[in-house]
Each structure stands twice: as structure tokens, then as C-alpha cells.
Design a protein around this motif. Structure first.
Motif, PDB file in Angstrom:
ATOM      1  N   ILE A  88     110.133  -0.052 -46.654  1.00  0.00           N
ATOM      2  CA  ILE A  88     109.404  -1.279 -46.338  1.00  0.00           C
ATOM      3  C   ILE A  88     110.069  -1.853 -45.085  1.00  0.00           C
ATOM      4  N   VAL A  89     109.265  -2.171 -44.061  1.00  0.00           N
ATOM      5  CA  VAL A  89     109.806  -2.681 -42.801  1.00  0.00           C
ATOM      6  C   VAL A  89     109.317  -4.093 -42.517  1.00  0.00           C
ATOM      7  N   HIS A  90     110.162  -4.852 -41.849  1.00  0.00           N
ATOM      8  CA  HIS A  90     109.784  -6.109 -41.206  1.00  0.00           C
ATOM      9  C   HIS A  90     109.690  -5.760 -39.735  1.00  0.00           C
ATOM     10  N   VAL A  91     108.529  -5.995 -39.145  1.00  0.00           N
ATOM     11  CA  VAL A  91     108.282  -5.596 -37.760  1.00  0.00           C
ATOM     12  C   VAL A  91     108.113  -6.825 -36.893  1.00  0.00           C
ATOM     13  N   GLU A  92     108.865  -6.870 -35.813  1.00  0.00           N
ATOM     14  CA  GLU A  92     108.692  -7.900 -34.790  1.00  0.00           C
ATOM     15  C   GLU A  92     107.530  -7.441 -33.925  1.00  0.00           C
ATOM     16  N   MET A  93     106.396  -8.117 -34.074  1.00  0.00           N
ATOM     17  CA  MET A  93     105.189  -7.726 -33.356  1.00  0.00           C
ATOM     18  C   MET A  93     105.295  -8.130 -31.883  1.00  0.00           C
ATOM     19  N   ALA A  94     104.536  -7.461 -31.031  1.00  0.00           N
ATOM     20  CA  ALA A  94     104.559  -7.726 -29.594  1.00  0.00           C
ATOM     21  C   ALA A  94     104.297  -9.199 -29.287  1.00  0.00           C
ATOM     22  N   GLU A  95     103.522  -9.867 -30.139  1.00  0.00           N
ATOM     23  CA  GLU A  95     103.176 -11.271 -29.934  1.00  0.00           C
ATOM     24  C   GLU A  95     104.263 -12.236 -30.397  1.00  0.00           C
ATOM     25  N   GLY A  96     105.344 -11.713 -31.018  1.00  0.00           N
ATOM     26  CA  GLY A  96     106.485 -12.553 -31.361  1.00  0.00           C
ATOM     27  C   GLY A  96     106.612 -12.993 -32.808  1.00  0.00           C
ATOM     28  N   PHE A  97     105.704 -12.612 -33.669  1.00  0.00           N
ATOM     29  CA  PHE A  97     105.828 -12.950 -35.092  1.00  0.00           C
ATOM     30  C   PHE A  97     106.165 -11.669 -35.851  1.00  0.00           C
ATOM     31  N   ARG A  98     106.495 -11.789 -37.130  1.00  0.00           N
ATOM     32  CA  ARG A  98     106.865 -10.619 -37.936  1.00  0.00           C
ATOM     33  C   ARG A  98     105.829 -10.340 -39.008  1.00  0.00           C
ATOM     34  N   MET A  99     105.632  -9.044 -39.245  1.00  0.00           N
ATOM     35  CA  MET A  99     104.760  -8.578 -40.328  1.00  0.00           C
ATOM     36  C   MET A  99     105.561  -7.630 -41.205  1.00  0.00           C
ATOM     37  N   VAL A 100     105.122  -7.478 -42.439  1.00  0.00           N
ATOM     38  CA  VAL A 100     105.791  -6.613 -43.404  1.00  0.00           C
ATOM     39  C   VAL A 100     104.813  -5.553 -43.879  1.00  0.00           C
ATOM     40  N   GLY A 101     105.304  -4.328 -44.031  1.00  0.00           N
ATOM     41  CA  GLY A 101     104.473  -3.254 -44.560  1.00  0.00           C
ATOM     42  C   GLY A 101     105.307  -2.018 -44.811  1.00  0.00           C
ATOM     43  N   GLY A 102     104.683  -1.039 -45.425  1.00  0.00           N
ATOM     44  CA  GLY A 102     105.348   0.237 -45.629  1.00  0.00           C
ATOM     45  C   GLY A 102     105.451   0.982 -44.311  1.00  0.00           C
ATOM     46  N   LEU A 103     106.448   1.845 -44.199  1.00  0.00           N
ATOM     47  CA  LEU A 103     106.607   2.705 -43.029  1.00  0.00           C
ATOM     48  C   LEU A 103     106.268   4.125 -43.446  1.00  0.00           C
ATOM     49  N   LEU A 104     105.278   4.701 -42.800  1.00  0.00           N
ATOM     50  CA  LEU A 104     104.794   6.035 -43.141  1.00  0.00           C
ATOM     51  C   LEU A 104     105.192   7.039 -42.062  1.00  0.00           C
ATOM     52  N   GLY A 105     105.426   8.270 -42.486  1.00  0.00           N
ATOM     53  CA  GLY A 105     105.679   9.340 -41.535  1.00  0.00           C
ATOM     54  C   GLY A 105     107.090   9.410 -40.980  1.00  0.00           C
TER      55      GLY A 105
END
Length: 136
Positions: A88-105
Motif C-alpha cells: 500500500i503506497v501513499h503517493v505525492e501526486m504531481a499536483e501536490g496532494f497525496r493519494m493512497v492505493g495498492g502498488l501493482l507490478g
């Protein structure tokens, strides 16, 4: 479509529906405050920065970098247990906020903070598309 036996959203308020519709169309959109420009993910009724209720649903690039992550080695249900280990990752999106989701591959032992990722749409059922990430 195959049976999906993992968790799916439940009791989604109507005002959050545009987010889920954007996933179904493979074009993620999140709320952006009309007063101050702050992105609201997860969708909220009030802006966390200025408390404005005014928001638009803005498409985002769907790319970012891994801010932090967790390797799950014990799933919460039998359906998830079949996938362990998973990430499960917390991603710093290009627009500056964070999203959470599974990391595949990606092998869980190879995940790196700062690695570039992009949104991947997981069509779980005919009614639900979920957000995940994959290497960019």
C-alpha cells in the motif's frame, strides 16, 4: 467479470459520486477548492485550508512519486491473504496532494520511496473501479 471478494466502497454520499465516476471512466478527478485552489482528497464537504464549501471536480495527471509505503504480510480477510505480501503506497501526486492505493507490478522488496508511479484503474466489478498505482 470475475467475482470480487475484497472490500468495496459502501454508503458513498451522493456528493462523492463524481470521484467514483471518474475512476470508472479511467480519468481520475478530485475536488479542488474554488476559493483557495487546495485539492481535497479524500473528498470533503469543507476545504481543510479555508473552510469553503465551493469546489469543482478537477482532472489530475495521475502521476506522482512514492511518499511512503507499507508491505502487508497478513491480509485482513482470506481474499487479501491470498495476495500477501502486497504493498500500500501513499503517493505525492504531481499536483501536490497525496493519494493512497495498492502498488501493482512491483516486488514488495524492491519498492523505493521517491519512485515514480502512475494511476492504474482496477475494474473490480461492473459497478466499481478502484484506484491503484503502478511504476511510471
Amino acid at each position: 467479470m470475475n467475482t470480487y471478494d475484497k472490500f468495496l466502497p459502501d454508503d458513498i454520499p451522493d456528493w462523492q459520486t463524481p470521484f467514483w465516476q471518474s475512476l470508472r471512466s479511467n480519468k481520475v478527478a478530485v475536488q479542488r477548492c474554488e476559493a483557495c485552489g487546495t485539492y481535497r482528497y479524500v473528498p470533503k464537504e469543507l476545504c481543510p485550508s479555508c473552510q469553503s464549501v465551493a469546489a469543482v471536480w478537477a482532472p489530475v495527471a495521475g502521476v506522482g512519486t512514492i511518499y511512503t509505503y507499507s508491505v502487508i504480510r497478513r491480509g485482513p480477510t482470506e481474499a487479501f491473504q491470498a495476495d500477501v505480501p502486497y504493498v500500500i503506497v501513499h503517493v505525492e501526486m504531481a499536483e501536490g496532494f497525496r493519494m493512497v492505493g495498492g502498488l501493482l507490478g512491483v516486488d514488495p522488496e524492491e519498492v523505493k520511496i521517491g519512485a515514480p508511479v502512475r494511476v492504474r484503474y482496477v475494474h473490480a466489478t461492473d459497478d466499481w473501479t478502484l484506484l491503484a498505482f503502478e511504476p511510471a
